[in-house]
Every structure is written in C-alpha cells, then in structure tokens.
Design a protein around this motif. Structure first.
Motif, PDB file in Angstrom:
ATOM      1  N   ALA A  50       0.700  -1.191  -0.015  1.00 41.90           N
ATOM      2  CA  ALA A  50      -0.020  -0.020  -0.183  1.00 41.90           C
ATOM      3  C   ALA A  50       0.851   1.296   0.058  1.00 41.90           C
ATOM      4  N   LYS A  51       0.536   2.051  -0.943  1.00 41.36           N
ATOM      5  CA  LYS A  51       1.323   3.305  -0.877  1.00 41.36           C
ATOM      6  C   LYS A  51       1.251   4.088   0.351  1.00 41.36           C
ATOM      7  N   THR A  52       2.510   4.328   1.002  1.00 36.06           N
ATOM      8  CA  THR A  52       2.583   5.504   2.050  1.00 36.06           C
ATOM      9  C   THR A  52       3.084   6.884   1.771  1.00 36.06           C
ATOM     10  N   SER A  53       2.868   7.682   2.605  1.00 35.92           N
ATOM     11  CA  SER A  53       3.453   9.213   2.513  1.00 35.92           C
ATOM     12  C   SER A  53       3.433   9.966   3.642  1.00 35.92           C
ATOM     13  N   GLY A  54       4.184  10.753   4.004  1.00 41.61           N
ATOM     14  CA  GLY A  54       4.460  11.734   4.903  1.00 41.61           C
ATOM     15  C   GLY A  54       3.301  12.600   4.542  1.00 41.61           C
ATOM     16  N   LYS A  55       3.001  12.879   3.187  1.00 40.55           N
ATOM     17  CA  LYS A  55       1.887  14.071   3.218  1.00 40.55           C
ATOM     18  C   LYS A  55       0.563  13.370   3.228  1.00 40.55           C
ATOM     19  N   PRO A  56      -0.118  13.976   4.003  1.00 45.73           N
ATOM     20  CA  PRO A  56      -1.745  13.501   3.861  1.00 45.73           C
ATOM     21  C   PRO A  56      -2.544  13.413   2.749  1.00 45.73           C
ATOM     22  N   GLY A  57      -3.511  12.771   2.743  1.00 46.29           N
ATOM     23  CA  GLY A  57      -4.019  12.693   1.374  1.00 46.29           C
ATOM     24  C   GLY A  57      -3.500  11.734   0.251  1.00 46.29           C
ATOM     25  N   LYS A  58      -2.619  11.015   0.826  1.00 44.78           N
ATOM     26  CA  LYS A  58      -1.890   9.930  -0.489  1.00 44.78           C
ATOM     27  C   LYS A  58      -3.159   9.107  -0.838  1.00 44.78           C
ATOM     28  N   THR A  59      -3.681   8.194  -0.213  1.00 47.03           N
ATOM     29  CA  THR A  59      -4.801   7.466  -0.600  1.00 47.03           C
ATOM     30  C   THR A  59      -6.215   8.097  -0.976  1.00 47.03           C
ATOM     31  N   ILE A  60      -6.458   8.105  -2.238  1.00 49.20           N
ATOM     32  CA  ILE A  60      -7.734   8.705  -2.591  1.00 49.20           C
ATOM     33  C   ILE A  60      -8.656   7.535  -3.422  1.00 49.20           C
ATOM     34  N   THR A  61      -8.218   6.480  -3.357  1.00 52.49           N
ATOM     35  CA  THR A  61      -9.306   5.557  -4.085  1.00 52.49           C
ATOM     36  C   THR A  61      -9.360   4.328  -2.992  1.00 52.49           C
ATOM     37  N   ILE A  62     -10.354   3.317  -3.436  1.00 49.20           N
ATOM     38  CA  ILE A  62     -10.669   2.069  -2.546  1.00 49.20           C
ATOM     39  C   ILE A  62      -9.744   1.110  -2.942  1.00 49.20           C
ATOM     40  N   ASN A  63      -8.870   0.731  -2.419  1.00 43.77           N
ATOM     41  CA  ASN A  63      -7.745  -0.303  -2.786  1.00 43.77           C
ATOM     42  C   ASN A  63      -7.826  -1.653  -2.237  1.00 43.77           C
ATOM     43  N   HIS A  64      -7.992  -2.563  -2.959  1.00 47.15           N
ATOM     44  CA  HIS A  64      -8.082  -3.782  -2.422  1.00 47.15           C
ATOM     45  C   HIS A  64      -6.961  -4.953  -2.528  1.00 47.15           C
ATOM     46  N   PHE A  65      -6.644  -5.344  -1.607  1.00 45.35           N
ATOM     47  CA  PHE A  65      -5.569  -6.427  -1.463  1.00 45.35           C
ATOM     48  C   PHE A  65      -5.897  -7.667  -1.001  1.00 45.35           C
ATOM     49  N   LEU A  66      -5.772  -8.955  -1.978  1.00 44.04           N
ATOM     50  CA  LEU A  66      -6.290  -9.964  -1.678  1.00 44.04           C
ATOM     51  C   LEU A  66      -5.131 -10.965  -0.803  1.00 44.04           C
ATOM     52  N   ILE A  67      -5.565 -11.395   0.200  1.00 44.41           N
ATOM     53  CA  ILE A  67      -4.541 -12.214   1.150  1.00 44.41           C
ATOM     54  C   ILE A  67      -4.920 -13.354   1.159  1.00 44.41           C
ATOM     55  N   ASN A  68      -3.913 -14.445   1.023  1.00 41.08           N
ATOM     56  CA  ASN A  68      -4.140 -15.905   0.998  1.00 41.08           C
ATOM     57  C   ASN A  68      -5.082 -16.275   0.087  1.00 41.08           C
ATOM     58  N   GLU A  69      -5.405 -15.497  -0.787  1.00 41.37           N
ATOM     59  CA  GLU A  69      -6.521 -15.982  -1.765  1.00 41.37           C
ATOM     60  C   GLU A  69      -7.671 -15.989  -1.213  1.00 41.37           C
ATOM     61  N   ASN A  70      -7.870 -15.566   0.058  1.00 46.23           N
ATOM     62  CA  ASN A  70      -8.931 -15.968   0.808  1.00 46.23           C
ATOM     63  C   ASN A  70      -9.813 -14.893   1.476  1.00 46.23           C
ATOM     64  N   TRP A  71      -9.450 -13.745   1.687  1.00 46.48           N
ATOM     65  CA  TRP A  71     -10.090 -12.532   2.097  1.00 46.48           C
ATOM     66  C   TRP A  71      -8.915 -11.143   1.706  1.00 46.48           C
ATOM     67  N   TYR A  72      -9.698 -10.185   1.956  1.00 44.40           N
ATOM     68  CA  TYR A  72      -9.193  -8.995   1.511  1.00 44.40           C
ATOM     69  C   TYR A  72      -8.986  -7.874   2.575  1.00 44.40           C
ATOM     70  N   LEU A  73      -7.838  -7.046   2.455  1.00 39.25           N
ATOM     71  CA  LEU A  73      -7.796  -5.884   3.145  1.00 39.25           C
ATOM     72  C   LEU A  73      -7.997  -4.618   2.111  1.00 39.25           C
ATOM     73  N   VAL A  74      -8.771  -3.932   2.811  1.00 37.47           N
ATOM     74  CA  VAL A  74      -8.969  -2.655   1.989  1.00 37.47           C
ATOM     75  C   VAL A  74      -8.515  -1.311   2.500  1.00 37.47           C
ATOM     76  N   ASP A  75      -7.757  -0.655   1.466  1.00 38.38           N
ATOM     77  CA  ASP A  75      -7.062   0.810   2.109  1.00 38.38           C
ATOM     78  C   ASP A  75      -7.992   1.965   1.468  1.00 38.38           C
ATOM     79  N   LEU A  76      -8.871   2.752   2.449  1.00 36.74           N
ATOM     80  CA  LEU A  76      -9.571   3.544   2.112  1.00 36.74           C
ATOM     81  C   LEU A  76      -8.916   5.164   2.166  1.00 36.74           C
ATOM     82  N   PRO A  77      -9.555   5.897   1.550  1.00 36.24           N
ATOM     83  CA  PRO A  77      -8.939   7.350   1.574  1.00 36.24           C
ATOM     84  C   PRO A  77      -8.936   7.836   3.064  1.00 36.24           C
TER      85      PRO A  77
END
Ligand code: GTP
Ligand code: MG
Length: 200
Positions: A50-77
C-alpha cells in the motif's frame, strides 16, 4: 495467522468498481496520515504494497489487497484532510459512505486512531455513525512507538473515558505500531477468528 500471499487487486474510484466477491474484507479507515497504508504493509510483511506518504491525502481510492487468496484488506482514503478542497472532501466522504453501507462482504471496519491524539470529534462522530448503521468495527490505535508503554496505557484509558460518554462499553481495540510491528499477531488473529466465525 500466517500471511502467505498478498496481492494488490484494484484501485476503485467507487464501490461499484470494487471486485465482485463473497470473500470477507476488512477496511482501514481514519484520518489522513493516521497510518492506514503503513499498517496494511506491516500486517502483510510488505514494505510497499500500500502506498504510504508523509504528506496526508495520499490514498484517494478504494484499494483492494487479496490475502492468502481468501480475504481482502481494503485501504480507504483518509477523512478530514484539511487541505483538500471542500468539493473533494464531500466527494471522498460520499465514496467512503457508499462503500461502507453497500459493500456486502465487508466483515469489519478498522477505525484507526493516532495514539498520541485526544479523542477527536469527527472520529467519535464517525464511530457513532458506524454504530447507527450497524456496521461492525474495532478501534486500532496506531504509532504506539511514539510513546512509552505507560503513556500508551494512559492514552488508551483516556480514550476509553471519551468513548464511554456515548458507548455502553469500550469497543474492541488493539494497540499497534507499523515501526515495531506491535499488535500484528493480535490483529491477524482477530481477522482469522472473524473469518472462521463467518464460515459457520
Ligand atoms: P493517507 O493515505 O494520506 O490517508 O494516510 P495513511 O493513513 O495511509 O498514512 P500512511 O500509512 O501513509 O502514514 C503516514 C505517515 O505516518 C508516514 O510518514 C508513515 O511513515 C508514518 N507512520 C505510519 N505508521 C506509523 C507508525 O506506526 N509509527 C511511526 N513512527 N510512523 C508511522
Ligand atoms: Mg494511505
């Protein structure tokens, strides 16, 4: 729980573009810069998933990460990013709200709180809203490495007092640090147990 695989799937601009799936998912939400993306990387043992940044507002989309082909982690803005335009803020709030209300396989929301901060009105208000919508959530305190163990305990206690003004009991919570990996097992075990209980 062991993380065997973690894959980026898609960045969606709204919930309709999220992957069609029945797999349980866990969404990370909180103010800009609280450490959502860093925590996802810490949990999955990836430094740049997941993209990180010292500057706030980096994540502006709903990002899905598939874990163990079995569940998701979702990074929200992040919400409450002061420097975004008013229109942009309203737009982001709408995307988040729709996602949270309509995503059927959402198993739990992780509400991230910077352990160094006092209980902030918009975090409290957001959790009240989750409660009203009957959306399950847990609190994850972040950046515990910035305080001593005693200070961490005092900060959690103080937060509890603020929560108990509106909640009957303190919601389940975890203390974490993306730097020291504190709390990693606790959060992953919670996900493992929730996944198991959803299968029953
Ligand atoms: P947005 O996507 O902008 O909403 O931010 P975010 O919540 O995803 O935060 P991000 O993970 O990008 O982290 C923001 C900043 O905080 C970065 O500079 C990170 O290195 C730092 N950070 C995140 N977690 C921790 C932590 O546990 N400890 C310390 N010391 N710094 C952290
Ligand atoms: Mg982010």
């Amino acid at each position: 729980m062991l993380i065997k695989t973690a894959k980026f799937v898609i960045s969606a601009t709204d919930y309709k573009k999220c992957p069609k799936s029945q797999l349980p998912e866990y969404a990370f939400i909180g103010r800009s810069n609280v450490g959502k993306s860093s925590l996802i990387n810490m949990l999955t043992n990836h430094s740049h998933l997941a993209k990180t940044s010292g500057k706030p507002g980096k994540t502006i989309t709903i990002n899905h990460f598939l874990i163990n082909e079995n569940w998701y982690l979702v990074d929200l803005p992040g919400y409450g990013y002061a420097k975004a335009s008013k229109t942009r803020k309203i737009e982001i709030a709408g995307i988040i709200e729709q996602y949270l209300q309509l995503r059927e396989n959402l198993a739990c929301v992780f509400v991230l709180i910077d352990i160094r901060h006092e209980a902030l009105f918009n975090d409290l208000q957001f959790m009240e809203w989750l409660g009203e919508q009957e959306i399950p959530f847990v609190i994850i305190f972040t950046k515990a490495d910035k305080l001593s163990a005693n200070q961490v305990a005092a900060a959690v206690e103080k937060y509890k007092i603020a929560m108990l003004e509106t909640w009957e009991t303190m919601p389940q919570h975890f203390v974490t640090s993306a730097e020291t990996k504190l709390g990693k097992e606790d959060v992953l075990n919670f996900i493992g147990e929730t996944n198991t209980s959803l299968k029953k």
